[in-house]
Write an enzyme that holds these catalytic residues in place. Structure first.
Site, PDB file in Angstrom:
ATOM      1  N   GLU A  70       0.829  -1.209   0.000  1.00  0.00           N
ATOM      2  CA  GLU A  70       0.000   0.000   0.000  1.00  0.00           C
ATOM      3  C   GLU A  70       0.861   1.256   0.000  1.00  0.00           C
ATOM      4  O   GLU A  70       0.579   2.215  -0.735  1.00  0.00           O
ATOM      5  CB  GLU A  70      -0.945  -0.002   1.208  1.00  0.00           C
ATOM      6  CG  GLU A  70      -2.080  -1.010   1.082  1.00  0.00           C
ATOM      7  CD  GLU A  70      -3.019  -0.993   2.266  1.00  0.00           C
ATOM      8  OE1 GLU A  70      -2.820  -0.146   3.174  1.00  0.00           O
ATOM      9  OE2 GLU A  70      -3.956  -1.815   2.297  1.00  0.00           O
TER      10      GLU A  70
ATOM     11  N   HIS B  55     -10.095   1.994   0.394  1.00  0.00           N
ATOM     12  CA  HIS B  55     -10.534   1.150   1.504  1.00  0.00           C
ATOM     13  C   HIS B  55     -12.055   0.959   1.549  1.00  0.00           C
ATOM     14  O   HIS B  55     -12.559   0.213   2.381  1.00  0.00           O
ATOM     15  CB  HIS B  55     -10.049   1.737   2.833  1.00  0.00           C
ATOM     16  CG  HIS B  55      -8.603   1.461   3.099  1.00  0.00           C
ATOM     17  ND1 HIS B  55      -7.595   2.105   2.423  1.00  0.00           N
ATOM     18  CD2 HIS B  55      -7.982   0.599   3.941  1.00  0.00           C
ATOM     19  CE1 HIS B  55      -6.425   1.653   2.852  1.00  0.00           C
ATOM     20  NE2 HIS B  55      -6.642   0.739   3.766  1.00  0.00           N
TER      21      HIS B  55
END
Length: 305
Positions: free
Chosen positions: A155, A188
């Site tokens: 990420e 997310h």
């Protein structure tokens, strides 16, 4: 001589290319999580293994997107591509130590609460956590690997190391710090899909949770983007991300009911105060050398120094 309108149109076009590349990477990362057929939950070993493969493949492709972007923008940054992505030796040790220390200072309250609640004492817990047997057990735990190694590494690499360099020439470093986390926060939202699929909670509760997570991850993204630009290193954001995943969001509610509430709240406040005092000194670029990202700017910007 180019007119102001021509220059403006060119700039807008280049920024559109940059934003499109950033969106491409964000979509590739999230989309890669759902290329596998099946209805297993996210914590199932098979799901975790498949997603490891997916995000590692996207992480391998991401530098090629950045490289293609530099060619389309006709940019010739002085540092090599890997340095631009925060992978370099100059200033590596302070980049690994200082941002992590700064983050631990911010979590001084939760760390104090853990120490107070430890039945065997903090020293014993730290010692037990550092022994070889403990580490051997962790690296065999797929959930631990996902939360503390693969997710932070991939990420931060995609959403910080690859996206920020493509934003900086258009937005400048300060704006990039606040814009890049939006890609990270929106990414997310994919957790909503799984919560709806497995019937976890009501739709309203899921949306409230998603909004909170978007806010939390975006604020965290601002922090790690700040670290990345100030230090020019990937290691700091990765370690901070891993540490925050380990700690989780501070359980303020439990503190208010704790027998030693006053002591713990004092350290919560002290941690936040020290964090803001040390934020700029601990990320001073003189510890790390010139940030390669700043070489993409046409003119020097004070935010990079």
């Amino acid at each position: 001589m180019l007119s102001i309108k021509t220059l403006s149109d060119t700039f807008v076009g280049e920024c559109w290319i940059s934003v499109s590349c950033c969106l491409l990477l964000a979509c590739l990362y999230v989309g890669s999580l759902y290329v596998w057929k099946g209805s297993l939950p996210r914590d199932h070993p098979n799901t975790i293994k498949r997603r490891f493969t997916s995000v590692l493949c996207v992480s391998a492709v991401a530098p090629l997107v950045v490289l293609a972007w530099t060619h389309s923008m006709k940019l010739r940054p002085s540092p090599p591509l890997w340095a631009l992505l925060g992978i370099r030796l100059e200033g590596f040790v302070p980049a690994a130590v200082l941002p992590l220390t700064l983050t631990m200072v911010l979590f001084l309250g939760p760390l104090t609460q853990l120490a107070v609640e430890s039945p065997r004492g903090l020293f014993h817990d730290v010692k037990a956590g550092l022994n070889c047997q403990s580490w051997s057990k962790r690296v065999k735990d797929l959930k631990w690997l996902r939360n503390h190694v693969v997710a932070p590494l991939t990420e931060e690499f995609v959403f910080r190391a690859c996206i920020i360099p493509m934003l900086v020439p258009c937005t400048g470093p300060t704006s990039a710090i606040f814009i890049s986390p939006l890609f990270f926060g929106v990414a997310h939202f994919h957790h909503i899909i799984e919560q709806l699929r497995f019937g976890q909670d009501t739709v309203f509760d899921i949306l409230i949770c998603a909004a909170f997570q978007f806010t939390y991850t975006s604020v965290f993204g601002v922090y790690t983007a700040f670290i990345f630009i100030r230090t020019g290193h990937l290691v700091g954001p990765v370690l901070c991300h891993s540490f925050c995943n380990r700690m989780g969001f501070p359980a303020i509610g439990s503190v208010l009911e704790h027998p030693q509430k006053s002591l713990i709240l004092l350290f919560y406040q002290l941690g936040v105060l020290l964090f803001f005092i040390l934020l700029f000194p601990f990320t001073d670029p003189t510890f790390y050398g010139m940030s390669p990202v700043c070489s993409l700017l046409l003119t020097p910007r004070s935010a990079c120094t």
